[in-house]
Design a protein around this motif. Structure first.
Motif, short mmCIF file in Angstrom:
data_model
loop_
_atom_site.label_atom_id
_atom_site.label_comp_id
_atom_site.label_asym_id
_atom_site.label_seq_id
_atom_site.Cartn_x
_atom_site.Cartn_y
_atom_site.Cartn_z
N ILE A 106 0.86 -1.19 0.00
CA ILE A 106 0.00 0.00 0.00
C ILE A 106 0.89 1.24 0.00
CG2 ILE A 106 -1.76 1.30 1.26
CD1 ILE A 106 -2.72 -1.30 2.45
N PRO A 107 0.70 2.17 -0.91
CA PRO A 107 1.53 3.38 -0.93
C PRO A 107 1.54 4.06 0.43
CG PRO A 107 0.18 3.26 -2.92
CD PRO A 107 -0.30 2.16 -2.01
N ARG A 108 2.71 4.48 0.87
CA ARG A 108 2.87 4.99 2.23
C ARG A 108 2.00 6.21 2.51
NH1 ARG A 108 2.37 6.02 6.50
NH2 ARG A 108 3.83 6.14 8.28
N HIS A 109 1.73 7.02 1.52
CA HIS A 109 0.95 8.23 1.76
C HIS A 109 -0.54 7.95 1.95
CE1 HIS A 109 0.39 7.65 -2.59
NE2 HIS A 109 -0.74 8.31 -2.43
N GLU A 110 -0.96 6.71 1.73
CA GLU A 110 -2.38 6.38 1.82
C GLU A 110 -2.81 5.94 3.22
OE1 GLU A 110 -3.73 3.72 -1.18
OE2 GLU A 110 -2.96 4.94 -2.84
N PHE A 111 -1.90 5.83 4.16
CA PHE A 111 -2.29 5.41 5.49
C PHE A 111 -1.43 6.12 6.54
CE2 PHE A 111 1.00 2.40 4.17
CZ PHE A 111 1.84 2.36 5.27
N ALA A 112 -1.94 6.13 7.76
CA ALA A 112 -1.21 6.65 8.92
C ALA A 112 -1.06 5.52 9.92
CB ALA A 112 -1.95 7.82 9.55
N VAL A 113 0.14 5.37 10.47
CA VAL A 113 0.39 4.30 11.44
C VAL A 113 1.07 4.90 12.67
CG1 VAL A 113 2.58 3.64 10.36
CG2 VAL A 113 1.36 2.00 11.81
N THR A 114 0.57 4.51 13.82
CA THR A 114 1.13 4.98 15.08
C THR A 114 1.58 3.78 15.91
OG1 THR A 114 -0.81 4.90 16.54
CG2 THR A 114 -0.67 6.73 15.00
N SER A 115 2.64 3.95 16.67
CA SER A 115 3.07 2.90 17.59
C SER A 115 3.58 3.55 18.87
CB SER A 115 4.14 2.00 16.97
OG SER A 115 4.31 0.82 17.74
N LYS A 116 3.90 2.70 19.84
CA LYS A 116 4.23 3.19 21.18
C LYS A 116 5.41 2.40 21.74
CE LYS A 116 -0.78 3.26 21.75
NZ LYS A 116 -0.98 2.13 20.84
N VAL A 117 6.04 2.99 22.76
CA VAL A 117 7.20 2.36 23.37
C VAL A 117 7.18 2.65 24.87
CG1 VAL A 117 8.73 4.36 23.05
CG2 VAL A 117 9.72 2.06 23.16
N GLY A 118 7.73 1.73 25.66
CA GLY A 118 7.87 1.99 27.08
C GLY A 118 7.33 0.93 28.01
N TYR A 119 6.47 0.03 27.48
CA TYR A 119 5.90 -1.00 28.34
C TYR A 119 6.68 -2.31 28.30
CZ TYR A 119 1.66 0.32 30.83
OH TYR A 119 0.78 0.83 31.75
N PHE A 120 7.55 -2.45 27.32
CA PHE A 120 8.30 -3.71 27.20
C PHE A 120 9.79 -3.42 27.25
CE2 PHE A 120 10.49 -6.91 24.53
CZ PHE A 120 10.24 -8.02 25.33
N THR A 121 10.48 -4.14 28.12
CA THR A 121 11.94 -4.03 28.22
C THR A 121 12.57 -5.38 27.91
OG1 THR A 121 11.73 -2.34 29.95
CG2 THR A 121 13.87 -3.42 29.71
N GLU A 122 13.50 -5.38 26.98
CA GLU A 122 14.21 -6.61 26.67
C GLU A 122 15.04 -7.03 27.87
OE1 GLU A 122 16.33 -4.92 23.51
OE2 GLU A 122 14.83 -5.36 21.97
#
Length: 364
Positions: free
Chosen positions: A87-103
């Motif tokens: 899917i062309p990158r400009h056709e969608f928005a994606v969000t993610s998060k960090v901080g709840y998982f520690t290796e």
């Protein structure tokens, strides 16, 4: 081919992408998982249904997808990435998060080196070169917020590199282990903590928990605060993790398998469902019977309550996606909205009578 209408209308993100106001929450499709010594996933997920649901969502016009590295320890991001490829990158928005998982063996989740490793993993699993929003998933920055300044500088550095377009944080909430390990009277006021962190982070995007069962005190002033600071809001838990769809009842309370966070949620037990049921019946009687009117009412309530914000709807099946994305907030009259707000608050107060643990779930 013509682009389908965006469910709930459209919203410009700080990244410059125009997205659907009704977006797709991808926590449930991560599947069962444990983190921080607790079940933190969803045991009802199925990969085939997840991919089918993502395809149906995009076909219906939804192009905002929200995930996090901890959802299934990367499995949600991986599934979403499988779908987004091509899917062309400009056709969608994606969000993610960090901080709840520690290796294991890498120190605190908010340490700069850990943040970079997690972002690189997220981008790889999603198959994208940048995120529209990268959010700090919790408010734990170590004793005395020792890592807060470094974490903010690291995320702003990612922004300068073009790896993320905007920085997000969560509205007033409880860090999950805090609700289990800290006595209520010893907890820092979450609104004061939020405002202190907001001043340091200066986020572009704010994630807010809200639904019909949320006490008014949990979001008091947040709409006005976000507007005053020109912050884009993304509302989550609009369906109460399924409680507001009516699919769980006291007559047949759900039995969740290992790794499902709802195992530790009092609202999914028979006593709470017995209290909630009559209030959902009131909504059904007012708006129509069946599961769709309840889901539509819950989503429309948030879309109308938060004008100019995006509202996320989670799913585990393609049929749930179909149901959620056919919601038309304009069908609710002002009287309908006032009715929903009143019934929702009555339900929340009735649940409150069952004990502090029930109140904390709404506030968390």
């Amino acid at each position: 081919m013509d682009t389908p209408a965006r469910p709930g209308g459209t919203l410009p993100l700080p990244s410059g992408t125009t997205c659907s106001r009704l977006g797709i929450g991808c926590w449930p499709i991560g599947g069962p998982a444990h983190n921080l010594g607790m079940p933190m996933g969803w045991s009802t997920a199925d990969d085939h249904q997840a991919l089918a649901g993502l395809e149906r969502a995009f076909a219906l016009g939804a192009n905002l997808f929200d995930t996090a590295d901890v959802y299934g320890h990367g499995h949600s991001e991986q599934l979403l990435g499988t779908f987004l490829r091509g899917i062309p990158r400009h056709e969608f928005a994606v969000t993610s998060k960090v901080g709840y998982f520690t290796e294991p063996g890498t120190g605190h989740a908010m340490e700069p080196a850990h943040l970079r490793r997690r972002l690189e993993g997220t981008l790889g699993r999603l198959g994208v070169d940048h995120l529209d929003v990268y959010s700090l998933h919790n408010a734990d920055f170590g004793p005395g917020d020792a890592l807060l300044e470094k974490a903010v500088a690291t995320l702003r550095g990612f922004q300068q590199e073009g790896l993320i377009r905007s920085v997000g944080m969560r509205g007033p909430h409880r860090f999950a282990p805090e609700r289990l390990t800290t006595e209520p009277g010893q907890r820092e006021d979450k609104h004061a903590r939020f405002r202190r962190h907001f001043a340091e982070i200066r986020p572009d995007v704010l994630a807010v928990r809200d639904n019909l069962l949320t006490p008014a005190s949990a979001t008091d002033g947040i709409r006005e605060f976000s507007a005053a600071h020109s912050v884009t809001v993304i509302v989550n838990k609009a369906l109460g993790q399924g409680l507001l769809t009516g699919k769980h009842t006291a007559a047949a309370p759900p039995a969740f398998a290992d790794g499902d966070h709802r195992q530790r949620k009092a609202w999914f037990t028979e006593p709470a469902l017995a209290v909630l049921g009559p209030y959902l019946d009131e909504i059904r009687h007012h708006l129509g019977d069946g599961p769709a009117p309840l889901a539509h009412a819950a989503l429309a309530y948030c879309l109308r309550r938060w004008p100019g914000a995006a509202v996320l709807a989670g799913f585990t099946t393609a049929s749930q996606v179909e149901q959620n994305l056919t919601c038309d907030p304009a069908r609710l009259t002002t009287d309908d909205l006032l009715f929903l707000a009143e019934v929702g608050q009555q339900a929340q107060q009735a649940l409150d009578q069952l004990g502090e643990v029930f109140t904390d779930e709404a506030n968390g």
